[in-house]
Write an enzyme that holds these catalytic residues in place. Structure first.
Site, mmCIF file in Angstrom:
data_model
loop_
_atom_site.group_PDB
_atom_site.id
_atom_site.type_symbol
_atom_site.label_atom_id
_atom_site.label_comp_id
_atom_site.label_asym_id
_atom_site.label_seq_id
_atom_site.Cartn_x
_atom_site.Cartn_y
_atom_site.Cartn_z
ATOM 1 N N CYS A 2 3.772 0.237 -9.088
ATOM 2 C CA CYS A 2 4.876 1.174 -9.208
ATOM 3 C C CYS A 2 5.059 1.896 -7.879
ATOM 4 O O CYS A 2 4.101 2.226 -7.200
ATOM 5 C CB CYS A 2 4.688 2.228 -10.291
ATOM 6 S SG CYS A 2 4.473 1.563 -11.929
ATOM 7 N N ARG A 27 5.637 -3.007 -4.650
ATOM 8 C CA ARG A 27 4.609 -2.407 -5.510
ATOM 9 C C ARG A 27 4.855 -2.674 -6.990
ATOM 10 O O ARG A 27 4.002 -2.367 -7.826
ATOM 11 C CB ARG A 27 4.564 -0.902 -5.289
ATOM 12 C CG ARG A 27 4.288 -0.491 -3.873
ATOM 13 C CD ARG A 27 4.275 1.007 -3.765
ATOM 14 N NE ARG A 27 3.106 1.559 -4.421
ATOM 15 C CZ ARG A 27 1.961 1.826 -3.810
ATOM 16 N NH1 ARG A 27 1.836 1.603 -2.539
ATOM 17 N NH2 ARG A 27 0.939 2.332 -4.476
ATOM 18 N N TRP A 75 6.005 -1.402 -12.339
ATOM 19 C CA TRP A 75 5.172 -2.544 -12.725
ATOM 20 C C TRP A 75 4.576 -2.143 -14.067
ATOM 21 O O TRP A 75 3.759 -1.216 -14.155
ATOM 22 C CB TRP A 75 4.067 -2.777 -11.691
ATOM 23 C CG TRP A 75 3.264 -4.008 -11.958
ATOM 24 C CD1 TRP A 75 3.533 -5.265 -11.518
ATOM 25 C CD2 TRP A 75 2.048 -4.105 -12.705
ATOM 26 N NE1 TRP A 75 2.561 -6.146 -11.955
ATOM 27 C CE2 TRP A 75 1.644 -5.464 -12.684
ATOM 28 C CE3 TRP A 75 1.260 -3.188 -13.398
ATOM 29 C CZ2 TRP A 75 0.481 -5.917 -13.326
ATOM 30 C CZ3 TRP A 75 0.114 -3.639 -14.044
ATOM 31 C CH2 TRP A 75 -0.268 -4.991 -13.998
ATOM 32 N N ASN A 101 3.189 6.865 -11.489
ATOM 33 C CA ASN A 101 2.441 5.649 -11.174
ATOM 34 C C ASN A 101 1.011 5.903 -11.622
ATOM 35 O O ASN A 101 0.387 6.866 -11.183
ATOM 36 C CB ASN A 101 2.492 5.401 -9.650
ATOM 37 C CG ASN A 101 1.527 4.322 -9.207
ATOM 38 O OD1 ASN A 101 1.149 3.453 -9.999
ATOM 39 N ND2 ASN A 101 1.126 4.368 -7.959
ATOM 40 N N GLY A 102 0.505 5.051 -12.510
ATOM 41 C CA GLY A 102 -0.862 5.245 -13.005
ATOM 42 C C GLY A 102 -0.914 4.980 -14.499
ATOM 43 O O GLY A 102 -0.009 4.360 -15.063
ATOM 44 N N GLU A 487 -9.327 -19.235 -1.638
ATOM 45 C CA GLU A 487 -8.170 -18.481 -1.158
ATOM 46 C C GLU A 487 -6.922 -19.369 -1.105
ATOM 47 O O GLU A 487 -5.824 -18.927 -1.468
ATOM 48 C CB GLU A 487 -8.500 -17.869 0.215
ATOM 49 C CG GLU A 487 -7.359 -17.148 0.914
ATOM 50 C CD GLU A 487 -6.788 -15.954 0.166
ATOM 51 O OE1 GLU A 487 -7.342 -15.530 -0.858
ATOM 52 O OE2 GLU A 487 -5.736 -15.442 0.603
ATOM 53 N N LYS A 491 -3.487 -18.574 -3.156
ATOM 54 C CA LYS A 491 -2.169 -18.468 -2.518
ATOM 55 C C LYS A 491 -1.149 -19.320 -3.266
ATOM 56 O O LYS A 491 -0.044 -18.890 -3.525
ATOM 57 C CB LYS A 491 -2.209 -18.918 -1.049
ATOM 58 C CG LYS A 491 -2.859 -17.991 -0.056
ATOM 59 C CD LYS A 491 -2.103 -16.716 0.236
ATOM 60 C CE LYS A 491 -2.422 -15.608 -0.711
ATOM 61 N NZ LYS A 491 -3.588 -14.810 -0.563
ATOM 62 N N GLU A 494 -0.347 -17.858 -6.903
ATOM 63 C CA GLU A 494 0.391 -16.606 -7.050
ATOM 64 C C GLU A 494 1.854 -16.707 -6.632
ATOM 65 O O GLU A 494 2.685 -16.014 -7.189
ATOM 66 C CB GLU A 494 -0.310 -15.411 -6.399
ATOM 67 C CG GLU A 494 -0.536 -15.469 -4.935
ATOM 68 C CD GLU A 494 -1.287 -14.240 -4.410
ATOM 69 O OE1 GLU A 494 -1.319 -13.192 -5.053
ATOM 70 O OE2 GLU A 494 -1.848 -14.347 -3.301
ATOM 71 N N HIS A 510 -20.058 -32.240 -11.219
ATOM 72 C CA HIS A 510 -20.628 -31.610 -12.407
ATOM 73 C C HIS A 510 -19.557 -31.246 -13.431
ATOM 74 O O HIS A 510 -19.802 -30.415 -14.295
ATOM 75 C CB HIS A 510 -21.453 -30.388 -11.991
ATOM 76 C CG HIS A 510 -22.565 -30.744 -11.051
ATOM 77 N ND1 HIS A 510 -23.734 -31.346 -11.482
ATOM 78 C CD2 HIS A 510 -22.674 -30.641 -9.712
ATOM 79 C CE1 HIS A 510 -24.517 -31.573 -10.436
ATOM 80 N NE2 HIS A 510 -23.890 -31.161 -9.348
ATOM 81 N N LYS A 609 1.726 -5.494 -5.271
ATOM 82 C CA LYS A 609 0.927 -5.553 -4.049
ATOM 83 C C LYS A 609 -0.365 -4.758 -4.171
ATOM 84 O O LYS A 609 -1.416 -5.188 -3.732
ATOM 85 C CB LYS A 609 1.769 -5.012 -2.896
ATOM 86 C CG LYS A 609 1.099 -5.040 -1.542
ATOM 87 C CD LYS A 609 0.974 -6.445 -1.032
ATOM 88 C CE LYS A 609 0.224 -6.540 0.276
ATOM 89 N NZ LYS A 609 -0.245 -7.914 0.508
HETATM 90 O O1 M6R Z 1 -5.430 -4.141 -1.535
HETATM 91 P P1 M6R Z 1 -6.599 -4.999 -1.909
HETATM 92 O O2 M6R Z 1 -7.052 -5.873 -0.799
HETATM 93 O O3 M6R Z 1 -7.740 -4.194 -2.479
HETATM 94 O O4 M6R Z 1 -6.058 -5.929 -3.058
HETATM 95 C C1 M6R Z 1 -6.895 -6.825 -3.719
HETATM 96 C C2 M6R Z 1 -6.087 -7.851 -4.476
HETATM 97 O O5 M6R Z 1 -5.276 -7.241 -5.419
HETATM 98 C C3 M6R Z 1 -5.209 -8.689 -3.546
HETATM 99 O O6 M6R Z 1 -5.971 -9.306 -2.555
HETATM 100 C C4 M6R Z 1 -4.466 -9.776 -4.341
HETATM 101 O O7 M6R Z 1 -5.366 -10.708 -4.834
HETATM 102 C C5 M6R Z 1 -3.394 -10.419 -3.467
HETATM 103 N N1 M6R Z 1 -2.181 -10.548 -4.204
HETATM 104 C C6 M6R Z 1 -3.776 -11.777 -2.996
HETATM 105 O O8 M6R Z 1 -2.787 -12.390 -2.248
#
Ligand code: M6R
Length: 614
Positions: A2, A27, A75, A101-102, A487, A491, A494, A510, A609
């Site tokens: 948010c 956000r 969000w 936000n929260g 990673e 990517k 997401e 396995h 984010k």
């Molecule tokens: O701000 P942060 O690095 O603590 O965030 C952690 C994760 O939420 C963040 O890395 C998330 O997995 C990303 N969307 C990955 O691309």
């Protein structure tokens, strides 16, 4: 999660608020809304399900006049994305409007109490409970808005960053925070409030970060006053931010993600600047050197993080164990805090976070600090909550990362971890001096090598066309490349919504090897390092089962080229720095596949984010 923005001053508020929402949209983006108190003693609230552009469209023929207002991009936590659940929320009498936000954890109990007192609800959010409670406190105690907010927040359990405005009072915004970020922008005869500095920086670089349980009383033409929810008056220092507007714009790229991928040679150089000196063969990280005894006598390093930052932490584990001979454990912050972890006072805890606001990591920090461990924060956003709650740390210095999928922050996290390992290893003498010099020289060449990889973008784009319609992917790596496989898979998931799994290459046998057929693309990281021969065997096993292999190989490779279906070449480097290079083509591959699939690359569905709720 948010985005909140508010304005009071001499300009029309609406254009500032809408622009601010666009900047904060990363956000959260399932609904958006705005509240504008005006001089006719009206409090107009407009809100819609959808994006900020939908809100802007909706407001076209509405009265958006006024020089004060608050706005929100959501969000969803409690209640599906809908017009009713969008913020701002009115109080029962429609004289107050609030954005939040929260999460209000005890909202159900509070709601019951309010219902017993005649309140009815229009939404299924926890936020509406808070605005009703503020109104109830105001009426019950015949008090002003600030005191009513104080009284309400004293009854709340949970996390909040809020802003409230009221009808008949177009000269006042009350803002407050606990465990969710909130920053004020202090201009000339105008004040801004926002979840982060991005909507503010265009107007002023003078900011104040609110602390937990702070309330800001923001009056027109008056200095902001601060008081805690426990009614203690406070003062705050104004900080000058070094952020430029161009950092918040796409700069000619179609997406922030692509811009951020291409920024990496520069961001890696920025990250090393003043820290790596190849002329004097030195790496200086003051956060470590000022606390050298703690680091050199550490019994163990614990790394806590989430998502991509957790993947960086896994690379850190390999680095610290190899170069510093310190045992390392890497934990998801969210899991760590809910078991009964053993924490020693001579542990070093490294927390990694791009945003510096991840709720689970912040809560894990509380836990380890109470146990007496030393906490080192590795963060990107300057002034965010994590660096303010740690004993020491390093910033990654990559500037704002706006694409929801983390790219440049990840490679800079790897860079800082590499510098940390070199710094500790040299002082501990676990890295012999000649080897240290070799490694340092190589680290210094990494940004140039990243630049070289980016030149293969067109080839990777072509490759993406072949695999755009695959339903599943497997990413394989061993040793330092295993976190890169994780990673790479994240990517792809997401931003393209294709199912992808990262796996240690040797573990295929396995179980997951059962998935292999010619429909299953396998991305194998097979650079020329310690496990090269073993990875070749793993690739052979996949080829023997008709799998289609895309291999990331070193430039001088000859063997894998003959086995894999497609190869992406990257320059050779030291094994421990390989992840910084190997992830670049995987970022590009995901990007192009997502674009081919017409996904919203910068704002993928369901994501936000900065994850400021647990
Ligand atoms: O701000 P942060 O690095 O603590 O965030 C952690 C994760 O939420 C963040 O890395 C998330 O997995 C990303 N969307 C990955 O691309």
């Amino acid at each position: 999660m948010c985005g909140i923005v508010g304005y009071i001053g001499y300009r029309e508020a609406y254009p500032i608020l809408i622009k601010g929402l666009y900047r904060l949209e990363y956000r959260g983006y399932d609904s958006a809304g705005i509240a504008l108190p005006n001089r006719q003693n009206e409090l107009n609230v407009y809100k819609v399900k959808g994006r900020v552009s939908d809100l802007d469209e909706f407001c076209k023929n509405k009265d958006v006049s006024g020089t004060i207002g608050i706005a929100h991009t959501r969000w969803a936590t409690h209640g599906e994305p809908s017009n009713n659940n969008a913020h701002p929320h009115y109080s029962q009498s429609e004289t107050l409007a609030l954005i939040h936000n929260g999460i209000i954890e005890n909202y159900a109990t509070l709601k019951e109490q309010l219902i017993r007192n005649g309140y009815t609800f229009q939404s299924s959010t926890d936020t509406e409970v808070l605005v009703q409670l503020i109104e109830y406190m105001k009426i019950l105690n015949k008090t002003d808005l600030c005191t009513a907010v104080q009284m309400a927040l004293n009854q709340v359990v949970g996390a909040y960053a809020i802003a409230v405005v009221e009808e008949n009072n177009p000269d006042l915004i009350i803002a407050a925070r606990k465990s969710s970020p909130l920053v004020l922008g202090i201009g000339e005869k105008e004040t801004f409030v926002a979840s982060d500095a991005s909507p503010i920086i265009e107007y002023t670089n003078r900011v104040i970060y609110l602390e937990d349980e702070d309330i800001a009383v923001i009056k027109r033409n008056a200095p902001v006053k601060f008081v805690t929810i426990g009614n203690v008056e406070k003062t705050h220092e104004i900080i000058k931010l070094e952020m430029s507007l161009s950092q918040l714009e796409k700069g000619g790229y179609p997406h922030f993600m692509l811009k951020e991928i291409f920024e990496q040679p520069r961001t890696l150089r920025d990250c090393m600047r003043g820290r790596v000196n190849v002329d004097c063969n030195n790496v200086i990280l003051s956060g470590i050197l000022d606390n050298r005894e703690r680091f050199f006598n550490a019994r163990r390093i614990l790394i806590l993080a989430c998502g991509t930052s957790w993947h960086a932490g896994l690379v850190g584990e390999y680095l610290f164990e190899e170069l510093c001979r310190i045992p390392v454990e890497v934990e998801y912050s969210s899991e760590f805090r809910y078991r009964h972890p053993v924490i020693f006072p001579d542990d070093i805890v490294i927390t990694i976070s791009q945003s510096g606001e991840t709720a689970d990591t912040l809560a894990a920090i509380d836990l380890v600090r109470k146990a007496g461990a030393f906490v080192y924060g590795l963060c990107n956003v300057v002034g965010s909550s994590i660096p303010r709650n740690t004993d020491s740390g390093s910033y990654t210095h990559v500037g704002p990362e706006i694409g929801v999928a983390s790219t440049k922050a990840f490679t800079a996290q790897l860079m800082v971890l590499s510098m940390m390992a070199l710094c500790i290893g040299r002082e501990k003498k676990t890295i012999p001096e000649p080897r240290f010099i070799e490694l340092l020289q190589e680290l210094n060449s990494i940004p140039d090598k990243v630049e070289q990889i980016l030149k293969t973008n067109d080839k990777i784009k072509e490759l993406s066309n072949i695999f755009t319609y695959a339903h599943n992917f497997i990413y394989l790596g061993r040793g330092y490349s295993y976190p890169v496989a994780l990673e790479g898979a994240l990517k792809l998931k997401e931003i393209s919504y294709i199912h992808a799994e990262g796996y240690p290459a040797a573990e295929m046998k396995h179980g997951p090897i059962a998935l292999i057929d010619n429909e299953m693309p396998v991305v194998a990281i097979a650079t020329n390092n310690g496990t090269y021969e073993k990875v070749i065997s793993n690739i052979q096993e996949i080829k023997a089962r008709n799998g289609r292999v895309i291999a990331v190989v070193s430039q001088d490779d000859t063997t894998v080229k003959n086995i894999a279906d497609y190869v992406i070449e990257i320059p050779s480097t030291e094994e421990c720095f390989d992840p910084i290079l190997a992830i670049i083509p995987l970022q590009l591959l995901s990007y192009h596949i997502a674009v081919n699939k017409k996904r919203n690359v910068d704002m993928p569905r369901n994501l936000a984010k900065s994850v400021t709720v647990e």
